[in-house]
Motif scaffolding. Structure first.
Motif, short mmCIF file in Angstrom:
data_model
loop_
_atom_site.label_atom_id
_atom_site.label_comp_id
_atom_site.label_asym_id
_atom_site.label_seq_id
_atom_site.Cartn_x
_atom_site.Cartn_y
_atom_site.Cartn_z
N LEU A 123 0.83 -1.22 0.00
CA LEU A 123 0.00 0.00 0.00
C LEU A 123 0.86 1.26 0.00
O LEU A 123 0.54 2.24 -0.67
CB LEU A 123 -0.93 0.02 1.21
N LEU A 124 1.94 1.22 0.77
CA LEU A 124 2.84 2.38 0.82
C LEU A 124 3.46 2.65 -0.55
O LEU A 124 3.56 3.80 -0.98
CB LEU A 124 3.93 2.17 1.87
N CYS A 125 3.87 1.58 -1.24
CA CYS A 125 4.46 1.73 -2.57
C CYS A 125 3.42 2.25 -3.57
O CYS A 125 3.72 3.12 -4.39
CB CYS A 125 5.03 0.40 -3.05
N LYS A 126 2.18 1.73 -3.48
CA LYS A 126 1.12 2.22 -4.37
C LYS A 126 0.84 3.70 -4.08
O LYS A 126 0.57 4.48 -4.99
CB LYS A 126 -0.16 1.40 -4.17
N LEU A 127 0.89 4.07 -2.80
CA LEU A 127 0.63 5.45 -2.40
C LEU A 127 1.66 6.39 -3.01
O LEU A 127 1.30 7.40 -3.63
CB LEU A 127 0.64 5.56 -0.88
N ILE A 128 2.94 6.08 -2.86
CA ILE A 128 3.98 6.98 -3.38
C ILE A 128 3.96 7.00 -4.91
O ILE A 128 4.19 8.05 -5.52
CB ILE A 128 5.40 6.62 -2.83
N ASN A 129 3.63 5.87 -5.54
CA ASN A 129 3.52 5.84 -7.00
C ASN A 129 2.36 6.71 -7.48
O ASN A 129 2.45 7.36 -8.53
CB ASN A 129 3.33 4.41 -7.50
N SER A 130 1.26 6.74 -6.71
CA SER A 130 0.08 7.50 -7.13
C SER A 130 0.31 9.01 -7.05
O SER A 130 -0.45 9.78 -7.61
CB SER A 130 -1.13 7.12 -6.26
#
Length: 199
Positions: free
Chosen positions: A61-68
């Motif tokens: 989720l953290l990786c998806k967050l920073i990517n978004s």
């Protein structure tokens, strides 16, 4: 969570102080933002520090967050693994932390991987996510999704330019901190150590 027994004495007191900094209201705001920002069908975790930690612990989720928070095709984390292996999950958390630092989050606002992985300091995790959200709102580059009032805007740089004429005028002014006393004097004062004379 790692296989650690309960802490006692000073360690216990320190851990309790750290846990008191955790904000349940802030947790709810952060969960809502992460779900809106990632824009996927993400399951809402039950409330509580333990559930919040479990929800974020694998790092996906953290990786998806920073990517978004980046434009399409310019994401900092190319491959997000769904692996259940501990070292892979910790690696993803550290990838998020590096990407957050590059994004502009100050080093002092970034949590350590073990703070999340072992649940040592979830307040630090909240602090990092708040700093990231504030930065995303401040950048205003169209990548932030959600209510802008969820985060404070960071102060922007305010450069001032002075003309040569204004700079020359400023050289003629003596500031109070430079020694000008506007006509005040020490007349009537007694020397140090002398009693005050009342007549």
């Amino acid at each position: 969570m790692a296989n650690r027994g309960p802490s006692y004495g000073l360690s216990r007191e320190v851990q309790e102080k750290i846990e008191q900094k955790y904000d349940a209201e802030l947790e709810s705001k952060l969960v809502n933002w992460i779900i809106v920002q990632c824009g996927e069908q993400i399951e809402h975790p039950p409330p509580g520090r333990q559930h919040f930690q479990t929800w974020l612990m694998d790092g996906t989720l953290l990786c998806k967050l920073i990517n978004s928070l980046h434009p399409k095709g310019n994401e900092p984390i190319a491959k997000i693994s769904e692996s259940k292996m501990a070292f892979k999950q910790m690696e993803q958390i550290s990838q998020f932390l590096k990407a957050a630092e590059i994004y502009g989050v100050r080093t002092t606002d970034i949590f350590q991987t073990v703070d999340l992985w072992e649940g040592k300091d979830m307040a630090a995790v909240q602090r990092t996510l708040m700093a990231l959200g504030s930065l995303a709102v401040t950048k205003d580059d169209g990548c932030y999704k959600g209510d802008p009032s969820w985060f404070h805007r960071k102060a922007q740089q305010n450069r001032r330019g002075f003309s040569e004429e204004q700079l020359r005028q400023g050289q003629n002014v003596i500031g109070l901190q430079m020694g000008s006393n506007k006509g005040a004097s020490q007349s009537g004062m007694t020397g140090y150590g002398m009693p005050r004379q009342i007549i």
